[in-house]
Design a protein around this motif. Structure first.
Motif, PDB file in Angstrom:
ATOM      1  N   PRO A  62       0.813  -1.227   0.000  1.00  0.00           N
ATOM      2  CA  PRO A  62       0.000   0.000   0.000  1.00  0.00           C
ATOM      3  C   PRO A  62       0.840   1.268   0.000  1.00  0.00           C
ATOM      4  CG  PRO A  62      -0.772  -1.550   1.676  1.00  0.00           C
ATOM      5  CD  PRO A  62       0.528  -2.074   1.166  1.00  0.00           C
ATOM      6  N   GLU A  63       0.301   2.293  -0.615  1.00  0.00           N
ATOM      7  CA  GLU A  63       0.982   3.592  -0.699  1.00  0.00           C
ATOM      8  C   GLU A  63       1.298   4.154   0.682  1.00  0.00           C
ATOM      9  OE1 GLU A  63       2.903   6.726  -2.343  1.00  0.00           O
ATOM     10  OE2 GLU A  63       2.200   4.911  -3.357  1.00  0.00           O
ATOM     11  N   GLN A  64       0.426   3.894   1.654  1.00  0.00           N
ATOM     12  CA  GLN A  64       0.649   4.433   3.001  1.00  0.00           C
ATOM     13  C   GLN A  64       1.919   3.864   3.630  1.00  0.00           C
ATOM     14  OE1 GLN A  64      -0.850   6.910   4.300  1.00  0.00           O
ATOM     15  NE2 GLN A  64      -2.561   7.094   2.899  1.00  0.00           N
ATOM     16  N   ALA A  65       2.263   2.634   3.314  1.00  0.00           N
ATOM     17  CA  ALA A  65       3.511   2.051   3.822  1.00  0.00           C
ATOM     18  C   ALA A  65       4.716   2.766   3.210  1.00  0.00           C
ATOM     19  CB  ALA A  65       3.567   0.558   3.516  1.00  0.00           C
ATOM     20  N   HIS A  66       4.624   3.077   1.920  1.00  0.00           N
ATOM     21  CA  HIS A  66       5.701   3.831   1.256  1.00  0.00           C
ATOM     22  C   HIS A  66       5.829   5.232   1.860  1.00  0.00           C
ATOM     23  CE1 HIS A  66       6.778   1.018  -1.962  1.00  0.00           C
ATOM     24  NE2 HIS A  66       5.492   0.698  -2.009  1.00  0.00           N
ATOM     25  N   LYS A  67       4.687   5.857   2.153  1.00  0.00           N
ATOM     26  CA  LYS A  67       4.717   7.209   2.738  1.00  0.00           C
ATOM     27  C   LYS A  67       5.370   7.186   4.124  1.00  0.00           C
ATOM     28  CE  LYS A  67       0.810   9.248   0.300  1.00  0.00           C
ATOM     29  NZ  LYS A  67      -0.561   9.776   0.388  1.00  0.00           N
ATOM     30  N   PHE A  68       5.037   6.177   4.921  1.00  0.00           N
ATOM     31  CA  PHE A  68       5.648   6.067   6.241  1.00  0.00           C
ATOM     32  C   PHE A  68       7.157   5.864   6.109  1.00  0.00           C
ATOM     33  CE2 PHE A  68       6.898   4.188  10.246  1.00  0.00           C
ATOM     34  CZ  PHE A  68       6.184   4.939  11.167  1.00  0.00           C
ATOM     35  N   LYS A  69       7.556   5.023   5.171  1.00  0.00           N
ATOM     36  CA  LYS A  69       8.979   4.764   4.959  1.00  0.00           C
ATOM     37  C   LYS A  69       9.721   6.041   4.550  1.00  0.00           C
ATOM     38  CE  LYS A  69      12.301   1.977   2.390  1.00  0.00           C
ATOM     39  NZ  LYS A  69      13.036   3.125   1.853  1.00  0.00           N
ATOM     40  N   GLU A  70       9.065   6.917   3.800  1.00  0.00           N
ATOM     41  CA  GLU A  70       9.706   8.174   3.383  1.00  0.00           C
ATOM     42  C   GLU A  70      10.129   9.006   4.591  1.00  0.00           C
ATOM     43  OE1 GLU A  70       7.263  10.364   0.619  1.00  0.00           O
ATOM     44  OE2 GLU A  70       7.171   8.637  -0.741  1.00  0.00           O
ATOM     45  N   PHE A  71       9.318   8.987   5.651  1.00  0.00           N
ATOM     46  CA  PHE A  71       9.690   9.725   6.864  1.00  0.00           C
ATOM     47  C   PHE A  71      10.942   9.119   7.506  1.00  0.00           C
ATOM     48  CE2 PHE A  71       5.307  11.231   6.531  1.00  0.00           C
ATOM     49  CZ  PHE A  71       5.477  12.580   6.826  1.00  0.00           C
ATOM     50  N   ILE A  72      11.033   7.813   7.486  1.00  0.00           N
ATOM     51  CA  ILE A  72      12.239   7.154   7.996  1.00  0.00           C
ATOM     52  C   ILE A  72      13.432   7.508   7.112  1.00  0.00           C
ATOM     53  CG2 ILE A  72      13.358   4.935   8.474  1.00  0.00           C
ATOM     54  CD1 ILE A  72      10.537   3.817   9.094  1.00  0.00           C
ATOM     55  N   ASP A  73      13.227   7.458   5.786  1.00  0.00           N
ATOM     56  CA  ASP A  73      14.290   7.790   4.824  1.00  0.00           C
ATOM     57  C   ASP A  73      14.889   9.168   5.107  1.00  0.00           C
ATOM     58  OD1 ASP A  73      13.750   5.414   3.516  1.00  0.00           O
ATOM     59  OD2 ASP A  73      12.655   6.346   1.866  1.00  0.00           O
ATOM     60  N   GLN A  74      14.021  10.125   5.426  1.00  0.00           N
ATOM     61  CA  GLN A  74      14.438  11.521   5.572  1.00  0.00           C
ATOM     62  C   GLN A  74      14.990  11.850   6.960  1.00  0.00           C
ATOM     63  OE1 GLN A  74      10.830  13.535   4.427  1.00  0.00           O
ATOM     64  NE2 GLN A  74      10.876  12.638   2.380  1.00  0.00           N
ATOM     65  N   SER A  75      14.991  10.871   7.861  1.00  0.00           N
ATOM     66  CA  SER A  75      15.433  11.147   9.226  1.00  0.00           C
ATOM     67  C   SER A  75      16.898  10.758   9.427  1.00  0.00           C
ATOM     68  CB  SER A  75      14.556  10.401  10.232  1.00  0.00           C
ATOM     69  OG  SER A  75      14.800   9.007  10.153  1.00  0.00           O
ATOM     70  N   ASP A  76      17.518  11.419  10.407  1.00  0.00           N
ATOM     71  CA  ASP A  76      18.879  11.079  10.824  1.00  0.00           C
ATOM     72  C   ASP A  76      18.866  10.253  12.113  1.00  0.00           C
ATOM     73  OD1 ASP A  76      20.380  12.639   8.809  1.00  0.00           O
ATOM     74  OD2 ASP A  76      19.363  14.335   9.764  1.00  0.00           O
ATOM     75  N   GLY A  77      17.747  10.254  12.810  1.00  0.00           N
ATOM     76  CA  GLY A  77      17.575   9.509  14.041  1.00  0.00           C
ATOM     77  C   GLY A  77      16.098   9.377  14.344  1.00  0.00           C
ATOM     78  N   ILE A  78      15.762   8.417  15.187  1.00  0.00           N
ATOM     79  CA  ILE A  78      14.350   8.116  15.462  1.00  0.00           C
ATOM     80  C   ILE A  78      14.110   8.029  16.960  1.00  0.00           C
ATOM     81  CG2 ILE A  78      12.521   6.376  15.162  1.00  0.00           C
ATOM     82  CD1 ILE A  78      14.171   5.606  12.522  1.00  0.00           C
ATOM     83  N   VAL A  79      13.052   8.726  17.410  1.00  0.00           N
ATOM     84  CA  VAL A  79      12.567   8.616  18.788  1.00  0.00           C
ATOM     85  C   VAL A  79      11.246   7.866  18.716  1.00  0.00           C
ATOM     86  CG1 VAL A  79      11.771   9.856  20.838  1.00  0.00           C
ATOM     87  CG2 VAL A  79      13.679  10.778  19.489  1.00  0.00           C
ATOM     88  N   LEU A  80      11.221   6.678  19.280  1.00  0.00           N
ATOM     89  CA  LEU A  80      10.041   5.815  19.210  1.00  0.00           C
ATOM     90  C   LEU A  80       9.656   5.378  20.618  1.00  0.00           C
ATOM     91  CD1 LEU A  80       7.987   3.803  17.994  1.00  0.00           C
ATOM     92  CD2 LEU A  80       9.910   2.266  17.515  1.00  0.00           C
ATOM     93  N   SER A  81       8.417   5.687  21.014  1.00  0.00           N
ATOM     94  CA  SER A  81       7.916   5.255  22.312  1.00  0.00           C
ATOM     95  C   SER A  81       6.853   4.184  22.102  1.00  0.00           C
ATOM     96  CB  SER A  81       7.340   6.434  23.103  1.00  0.00           C
ATOM     97  OG  SER A  81       7.098   6.057  24.435  1.00  0.00           O
ATOM     98  N   LEU A  82       7.097   3.018  22.675  1.00  0.00           N
ATOM     99  CA  LEU A  82       6.278   1.837  22.419  1.00  0.00           C
ATOM    100  C   LEU A  82       5.232   1.603  23.498  1.00  0.00           C
ATOM    101  CD1 LEU A  82       9.255  -0.396  21.380  1.00  0.00           C
ATOM    102  CD2 LEU A  82       7.386   0.288  19.856  1.00  0.00           C
ATOM    103  N   ALA A  83       3.987   1.500  23.077  1.00  0.00           N
ATOM    104  CA  ALA A  83       2.930   1.034  23.974  1.00  0.00           C
ATOM    105  C   ALA A  83       3.030  -0.483  24.048  1.00  0.00           C
ATOM    106  CB  ALA A  83       1.562   1.452  23.436  1.00  0.00           C
ATOM    107  N   GLU A  84       2.563  -1.042  25.165  1.00  0.00           N
ATOM    108  CA  GLU A  84       2.648  -2.482  25.371  1.00  0.00           C
ATOM    109  C   GLU A  84       1.263  -3.092  25.427  1.00  0.00           C
ATOM    110  OE1 GLU A  84       5.625  -4.118  28.204  1.00  0.00           O
ATOM    111  OE2 GLU A  84       3.856  -4.877  29.249  1.00  0.00           O
ATOM    112  N   HIS A  85       1.018  -4.078  24.574  1.00  0.00           N
ATOM    113  CA  HIS A  85      -0.217  -4.867  24.617  1.00  0.00           C
ATOM    114  C   HIS A  85       0.157  -6.312  24.884  1.00  0.00           C
ATOM    115  CE1 HIS A  85      -3.009  -1.963  22.159  1.00  0.00           C
ATOM    116  NE2 HIS A  85      -2.484  -1.408  23.229  1.00  0.00           N
ATOM    117  N   ASN A  86      -0.268  -6.837  26.008  1.00  0.00           N
ATOM    118  CA  ASN A  86      -0.002  -8.229  26.365  1.00  0.00           C
ATOM    119  C   ASN A  86       1.497  -8.567  26.281  1.00  0.00           C
ATOM    120  OD1 ASN A  86      -2.800  -8.882  26.765  1.00  0.00           O
ATOM    121  ND2 ASN A  86      -3.009  -8.799  24.542  1.00  0.00           N
ATOM    122  N   GLY A  87       2.321  -7.649  26.760  1.00  0.00           N
ATOM    123  CA  GLY A  87       3.752  -7.892  26.844  1.00  0.00           C
ATOM    124  C   GLY A  87       4.529  -7.671  25.565  1.00  0.00           C
TER     125      GLY A  87
END
Length: 193
Positions: A62-87
């Protein structure tokens, strides 16, 4: 001495909750990277069907997956905060990750990661953070820094940030380590130490 170009930092939560406490934590952490350009995204802005090989074979990625990847492509670093569902990961985050991995198996492209996690409970989503740290430290060659904030509603204030002094001190150490990895000034550099 030539000034280095500003770093682009992608910040998001591994959650599709509209009131995500993990998004609040990711935005807070990224906002402290004052020498960087912060781009905040929301998984809800990239609606994707549940991944299956049959769907990929029949309809492609899907195009939305490509769009999300573009944000990763354009970044130099990533801050990701993970919610937890069932561990483990939320279904929304895992599904997004799975789709993007079909474009490039190195989803985070060996970029520095500041992995965060929080929850209302006392463990601070530490299970999903440990799980993610284990996976991404092997698949992503860039350094990884992680931090878990327990009891979010007790220890975080929207205006003040992390209010428990010990937890704040630990967070600052981790944030400064991430800054060093990115080549940004740390608080200690600003104080001439």
């Amino acid at each position: 001495m030539a000034q280095q170009p500003m770093k682009n930092i992608l910040a998001f939560a591994g959650s599709n909750s509209k009131n995500s406490i993990n998004k609040q934590l990711a935005v807070y952490a990224a906002g402290l990277l004052s020498e960087a350009k912060i781009i905040v995204v929301d998984l809800n802005d990239f609606p994707l069907p549940m991944y299956s090989i049959d769907l990929e074979n029949n309809s492609g990625i899907p195009e939305q997956a490509h769009k999300f990847k573009e944000f990763i492509d354009q970044s130099d670093g990533i801050v990701l905060s993970l919610a937890e569902h069932n561990g483990s990961f939320t279904a929304a985050y895992k599904n997004t990750y799975d789709w993007v991995s079909r474009i490039d198996k190195n989803v985070f492209q060996h970029k520095p990661l500041f992995l965060l996690a929080t929850s209302p409970g006392g463990r601070g989503a530490s299970s999903v953070l440990e799980h993610a740290s284990s996976i991404y430290s092997h698949s992503n060659k860039a350094p990884l820094v992680n931090y878990s904030l327990p009891s979010f509603h007790k220890n975080f204030d929207a205006d003040k940030g992390i209010i428990d002094k010990e937890l704040q001190s630990m967070f600052e150490k981790k944030l400064n380590l991430f800054k060093q990895i990115l080549g940004l000034k740390s608080k200690m550099d600003d104080q001439g130490k």
